[in-house]
Design an enzyme around this catalytic site. Sequence first.
Site, PDB file in Angstrom:
ATOM      1  N   ASN A  79       0.861  -1.181   0.000  1.00 14.98           N
ATOM      2  CA  ASN A  79       0.000   0.000   0.000  1.00 14.98           C
ATOM      3  C   ASN A  79       0.900   1.235   0.000  1.00 14.98           C
ATOM      4  OD1 ASN A  79      -1.455   2.276   1.065  1.00 14.98           O
ATOM      5  ND2 ASN A  79      -3.110   0.890   1.594  1.00 14.98           N
TER       6      ASN A  79
ATOM      7  N   HIS B 120      -3.808  -4.184   7.548  1.00 14.78           N
ATOM      8  CA  HIS B 120      -3.906  -3.045   8.461  1.00 14.78           C
ATOM      9  C   HIS B 120      -3.082  -3.299   9.721  1.00 14.78           C
ATOM     10  CE1 HIS B 120      -5.880   0.875   8.874  1.00 14.78           C
ATOM     11  NE2 HIS B 120      -5.471   0.725  10.114  1.00 14.78           N
TER      12      HIS B 120
ATOM     13  N   HIS C  81       0.929   6.215   1.838  1.00  8.79           N
ATOM     14  CA  HIS C  81       1.683   7.135   2.694  1.00  8.79           C
ATOM     15  C   HIS C  81       2.844   7.803   1.968  1.00  8.79           C
ATOM     16  CE1 HIS C  81      -0.839   6.534   6.025  1.00  8.79           C
ATOM     17  NE2 HIS C  81      -0.516   5.269   6.214  1.00  8.79           N
TER      18      HIS C  81
ATOM     19  N   HIS D  21      -5.530   3.748  -2.159  1.00  9.98           N
ATOM     20  CA  HIS D  21      -6.880   4.149  -1.751  1.00  9.98           C
ATOM     21  C   HIS D  21      -7.096   5.567  -2.267  1.00  9.98           C
ATOM     22  CE1 HIS D  21      -9.887   4.684   1.845  1.00  9.98           C
ATOM     23  NE2 HIS D  21     -10.447   4.939   0.671  1.00  9.98           N
TER      24      HIS D  21
ATOM     25  N   ARG E 271      -9.062   8.290  -1.887  1.00 11.96           N
ATOM     26  CA  ARG E 271     -10.097   8.784  -0.971  1.00 11.96           C
ATOM     27  C   ARG E 271     -10.904   9.881  -1.634  1.00 11.96           C
ATOM     28  NH1 ARG E 271     -10.396   8.350   4.531  1.00 11.96           N
ATOM     29  NH2 ARG E 271      -9.146   6.680   5.399  1.00 11.96           N
TER      30      ARG E 271
ATOM     31  N   GLU F 147     -10.809  -8.964   2.527  1.00 10.82           N
ATOM     32  CA  GLU F 147      -9.570  -8.599   3.231  1.00 10.82           C
ATOM     33  C   GLU F 147      -9.953  -8.445   4.693  1.00 10.82           C
ATOM     34  OE1 GLU F 147      -7.056  -5.453   1.641  1.00 10.82           O
ATOM     35  OE2 GLU F 147      -6.412  -4.927   3.670  1.00 10.82           O
TER      36      GLU F 147
ATOM     37  N   GLU G 134      -8.498   0.522  -3.691  1.00  8.25           N
ATOM     38  CA  GLU G 134      -9.391   0.627  -2.519  1.00  8.25           C
ATOM     39  C   GLU G 134     -10.342   1.778  -2.757  1.00  8.25           C
ATOM     40  OE1 GLU G 134      -7.199   1.124   1.063  1.00  8.25           O
ATOM     41  OE2 GLU G 134      -6.305  -0.848   0.971  1.00  8.25           O
TER      42      GLU G 134
ATOM     43  N   THR H  50      -7.992   4.215   7.552  1.00  8.35           N
ATOM     44  CA  THR H  50      -9.187   3.392   7.716  1.00  8.35           C
ATOM     45  C   THR H  50      -9.179   2.748   9.105  1.00  8.35           C
ATOM     46  OG1 THR H  50      -8.977   2.930   5.381  1.00  8.35           O
ATOM     47  CG2 THR H  50     -10.554   1.601   6.594  1.00  8.35           C
TER      48      THR H  50
ATOM     49  N   ARG I 234      -6.892  13.145  -0.108  1.00  7.60           N
ATOM     50  CA  ARG I 234      -5.881  13.662   0.828  1.00  7.60           C
ATOM     51  C   ARG I 234      -4.478  13.131   0.535  1.00  7.60           C
ATOM     52  NH1 ARG I 234      -7.622  10.616   6.337  1.00  7.60           N
ATOM     53  NH2 ARG I 234      -9.602  11.569   5.807  1.00  7.60           N
TER      54      ARG I 234
HETATM   55  N1  PXP Z   1      -5.751  -2.541   3.964  1.00 11.13           N
HETATM   56  C1  PXP Z   1      -6.633  -1.528   3.998  1.00 11.13           C
HETATM   57  C2  PXP Z   1      -8.028  -1.792   3.534  1.00 11.13           C
HETATM   58  C3  PXP Z   1      -6.260  -0.248   4.451  1.00 11.13           C
HETATM   59  O1  PXP Z   1      -7.171   0.740   4.477  1.00 11.13           O
HETATM   60  C4  PXP Z   1      -4.928  -0.042   4.848  1.00 11.13           C
HETATM   61  C5  PXP Z   1      -4.507   1.299   5.343  1.00 11.13           C
HETATM   62  O2  PXP Z   1      -4.541   2.239   4.365  1.00 11.13           O
HETATM   63  C6  PXP Z   1      -4.040  -1.109   4.778  1.00 11.13           C
HETATM   64  C7  PXP Z   1      -4.473  -2.357   4.338  1.00 11.13           C
HETATM   65  C8  PXP Z   1      -2.589  -0.966   5.136  1.00 11.13           C
HETATM   66  O3  PXP Z   1      -2.469  -0.663   6.503  1.00 11.13           O
HETATM   67  P1  PXP Z   1      -1.056  -0.267   7.084  1.00 11.13           P
HETATM   68  O4  PXP Z   1      -0.660   1.031   6.422  1.00 11.13           O
HETATM   69  O5  PXP Z   1      -1.308  -0.119   8.532  1.00 11.13           O
HETATM   70  O6  PXP Z   1      -0.102  -1.364   6.746  1.00 11.13           O
END
Ligand code: PXP
Length: 255
Positions: free
Chosen positions: A11, A205, A14, A56, A58, A164, A83, A114, A62
Amino acid sequence: MSKNPILLGLNIDHCATLRQARYREYARDCGQMVEPDPVALALSAEKAGVDGITVHLREDHRHIQDSDVWRLRDCIQTRLNFEMACTDAMLQIALELKPETACLVPEGRQEVTTEGGLDAAGQRQRVGKIVENLNANGIATSLFIDPEPEQIKAAAEMNSPLIELHTGTFANAYYDLEQRNIELEKLRQGIELAHELGITVNAGHGINYINISEIRQLPWLHELNIGHSILSRAMFNGIEEAVREMKLRMNLALA
Ligand code: PXP
């Protein structure tokens, strides 16, 4: 129990968060002209062996921008996991973008990231309609849900090929051994139920280089979606090493 290696979806949201902290206005139009570029990060991560890229988009834009998802669609060699909130506007984007998978997530404007699973069981009509539409257009859906039997059964009833499971509650309980074991057991039972119902199970997550030692022992896991921890490690060691180390830890028994 499945002996296949667990796949890694990275992902990269960030990376875009960091870019937006400085280049909020420019990122929308200039794409790769500003840093750090999430698409360049995705390509480096692919070199190191990630199996898919997750973003994602959004509704408040953001972090990830529309231009990012289109550039990813053009550039990446692995799979794009998109996402999205359960809205008509996001559905239209997904149908044009044609990611390999679309993961339906809840979206709250106030949350930093999330914070819980989608209430698929409580919104059967709305979620079911979007699942049906995406699957009919060749986009495999996944539902980001808590490991609750009613949510998993709802996913099966909607014919979502993937789910997921939300691992954030387990991750947040890390310093409370009793609670952590309770959450791990809920994940285990959720995965067993989903597997019995013919659903492919991903998870994500809050997974990091430490708690992966417990997560990887769960049965039937297909793919983990990990962002924050890998990107944090990449600041010190570079993205390629960060990806390689996580992939190794995910599949230690197979190494
Ligand atoms: N899966 C989903 C659906 C998420 O919303 C996120 C966070 O954006 C993640 C996985 C990844 O989470 P993390 O950044 O904590 O590894």
